[in-house]
Scaffold this active site. Structure first.
Site, PDB file in Angstrom:
ATOM      1  N   LYS A  13       0.837  -1.211   0.000  1.00 27.77           N
ATOM      2  CA  LYS A  13       0.000   0.000   0.000  1.00 27.77           C
ATOM      3  C   LYS A  13       0.870   1.260   0.000  1.00 27.77           C
ATOM      4  O   LYS A  13       0.663   2.158  -0.804  1.00 27.77           O
ATOM      5  CB  LYS A  13      -0.924   0.011   1.237  1.00 27.77           C
ATOM      6  CG  LYS A  13      -1.805  -1.221   1.372  1.00 27.77           C
ATOM      7  CD  LYS A  13      -2.670  -1.183   2.617  1.00 27.77           C
ATOM      8  CE  LYS A  13      -1.931  -1.234   3.935  1.00 27.77           C
ATOM      9  NZ  LYS A  13      -1.245  -2.506   4.222  1.00 27.77           N
ATOM     10  N   ARG A  88      -9.859   0.592   8.510  1.00 28.09           N
ATOM     11  CA  ARG A  88      -9.423  -0.747   8.898  1.00 28.09           C
ATOM     12  C   ARG A  88     -10.483  -1.511   9.657  1.00 28.09           C
ATOM     13  O   ARG A  88     -10.260  -2.665  10.032  1.00 28.09           O
ATOM     14  CB  ARG A  88      -8.211  -0.615   9.818  1.00 28.09           C
ATOM     15  CG  ARG A  88      -6.883  -0.898   9.167  1.00 28.09           C
ATOM     16  CD  ARG A  88      -5.829  -0.549  10.205  1.00 28.09           C
ATOM     17  NE  ARG A  88      -4.623  -1.282  10.036  1.00 28.09           N
ATOM     18  CZ  ARG A  88      -3.558  -0.800   9.396  1.00 28.09           C
ATOM     19  NH1 ARG A  88      -3.589   0.378   8.833  1.00 28.09           N
ATOM     20  NH2 ARG A  88      -2.462  -1.521   9.333  1.00 28.09           N
ATOM     21  N   ARG A 127      12.116  -4.947   5.213  1.00 34.27           N
ATOM     22  CA  ARG A 127      11.841  -3.540   4.860  1.00 34.27           C
ATOM     23  C   ARG A 127      12.663  -2.569   5.711  1.00 34.27           C
ATOM     24  O   ARG A 127      12.844  -2.758   6.901  1.00 34.27           O
ATOM     25  CB  ARG A 127      10.350  -3.270   5.094  1.00 34.27           C
ATOM     26  CG  ARG A 127       9.985  -1.812   5.006  1.00 34.27           C
ATOM     27  CD  ARG A 127       8.510  -1.598   5.004  1.00 34.27           C
ATOM     28  NE  ARG A 127       7.843  -2.087   6.194  1.00 34.27           N
ATOM     29  CZ  ARG A 127       6.530  -2.058   6.357  1.00 34.27           C
ATOM     30  NH1 ARG A 127       5.756  -1.597   5.395  1.00 34.27           N
ATOM     31  NH2 ARG A 127       5.983  -2.511   7.452  1.00 34.27           N
ATOM     32  N   ARG A 160      14.555   0.849  10.725  1.00 34.34           N
ATOM     33  CA  ARG A 160      13.526  -0.191  10.590  1.00 34.34           C
ATOM     34  C   ARG A 160      12.439   0.060  11.625  1.00 34.34           C
ATOM     35  O   ARG A 160      12.717   0.591  12.697  1.00 34.34           O
ATOM     36  CB  ARG A 160      14.150  -1.590  10.802  1.00 34.34           C
ATOM     37  CG  ARG A 160      15.064  -1.980   9.652  1.00 34.34           C
ATOM     38  CD  ARG A 160      15.744  -3.317   9.862  1.00 34.34           C
ATOM     39  NE  ARG A 160      16.803  -3.488   8.866  1.00 34.34           N
ATOM     40  CZ  ARG A 160      16.685  -4.195   7.737  1.00 34.34           C
ATOM     41  NH1 ARG A 160      15.560  -4.843   7.481  1.00 34.34           N
ATOM     42  NH2 ARG A 160      17.677  -4.272   6.889  1.00 34.34           N
ATOM     43  N   ARG A 172      -0.560  -8.543  13.324  1.00 35.61           N
ATOM     44  CA  ARG A 172      -1.143  -7.548  12.404  1.00 35.61           C
ATOM     45  C   ARG A 172      -1.972  -8.247  11.321  1.00 35.61           C
ATOM     46  O   ARG A 172      -3.038  -7.772  10.922  1.00 35.61           O
ATOM     47  CB  ARG A 172      -0.030  -6.697  11.774  1.00 35.61           C
ATOM     48  CG  ARG A 172       0.532  -5.675  12.761  1.00 35.61           C
ATOM     49  CD  ARG A 172       1.927  -5.204  12.431  1.00 35.61           C
ATOM     50  NE  ARG A 172       2.068  -4.608  11.121  1.00 35.61           N
ATOM     51  CZ  ARG A 172       3.243  -4.387  10.518  1.00 35.61           C
ATOM     52  NH1 ARG A 172       4.378  -4.718  11.120  1.00 35.61           N
ATOM     53  NH2 ARG A 172       3.295  -3.831   9.344  1.00 35.61           N
TER      54      ARG A 172
END
Ligand code: AP5
Length: 215
Positions: A13, A88, A127, A160, A172
């Site tokens: 996203k 959400r 990531r 991070r 999550r």
């Protein structure tokens, strides 16, 4: 144009929102980014959100919808918005309808990034971002052109996220399945959902989203 980018953690996203900002001058409203900024600044919202975010749970609906309303008020009516990580929950989806209609806006599309959950853990634990400008990278999928140097601003400092570890990612994902996935049928009933193969490479995902917006 007002669109929602929907998908589980690591679906891409933020990556695709950044492209739309660069290519179309739209504005990205990422509740995750806003909450991380609030945590960093130790605002009252940040103090409430910190532990919830680190556990992988969801921050309260009232807080995130309040933040989105404030951000919408800062925008020119003609500016296109990409909602990234919001709504959400069903309560947030309902709140968004009210926030948009009160400002003369409406939703054009909900782009659902369809992904294989097993691949997401690899995406998320790999990531990192530039500590100075926030440009996103990945240990395998998106390395800087010069090792250790940000392509965008030349900084050599990277960071991070504290919630980008396997255990929190699993929480999550469970939150996504339990609370976010059930809002998709609500948008389907309104004819707004467009599905995108989020497992394709980043350029192909971007092209698919561009095709939806230009249809
Ligand atoms: P948030 O920041 O929204 O996190 P998230 O939804 O878990 O999403 P991510 O940012 O992890 O993933 P992404 O889909 O943006 O993927 P990305 O593009 O970076 O929320 C964090 C927390 O804040 C929540 O857990 C919650 O506590 C709280 N929160 C936020 N909003 C809330 C709300 N509305 N209500 C309540 N609480 C809220 O990509 C991931 C990696 O994969 C990158 O390294 C990228 O380079 C790579 N990648 C991307 N696309 C591809 C591709 N096609 N192929 C290969 N690699 C790719």
């Amino acid at each position: 144009m007002n669109i929602i980018l929907l998908g589980p953690p690591g679906a891409g996203k933020g990556t695709q929102a950044a492209r739309l900002v660069a290519e179309r001058g739209m504005v990205q409203l990422s509740t995750g980014d806003m909450l991380r900024a609030a945590v960093k600044a130790a605002t009252p919202v940040g103090l409430q959100a910190k532990a919830v975010m680190e556990s992988g749970g969801l921050v309260s609906d009232d807080i995130v919808s309040g933040i989105i309303g404030e951000e919408l008020d800062r925008l020119d009516a003609a500016t296109g918005v990409i909602f990234d990580g919001y709504p959400r929950t069903a309560a947030q989806a309902q709140a968004l309808d009210g926030l948009l209609s009160a400002r003369g806006r409406s939703l054009d599309y909900v782009a659902e990034l369809e992904v294989d959950e097993d691949a997401l853990v690899e995406r998320i634990v790999g990531r990192y971002t530039c500590a100075q400008c926030g440009a996103g990278y990945h240990d395998v999928f998106k390395l800087p052109k010069v090792a250790g140097v940000c392509d965008v601003c030349g900084s050599t400092a990277f960071k991070r996220r504290p919630d980008d570890n396997e255990e929190t990612v699993r929480t999550r994902m469970a939150e996504y399945r339990a609370k976010t996935a059930p809002i998709i049928p609500l948008y389907e009933a309104r004819g707004l959902v467009r599905r995108v193969d989020g497992m394709a490479d980043m350029n192909a995902v971007g092209a698919a989203i561009a095709g939806i917006l230009d249809a």
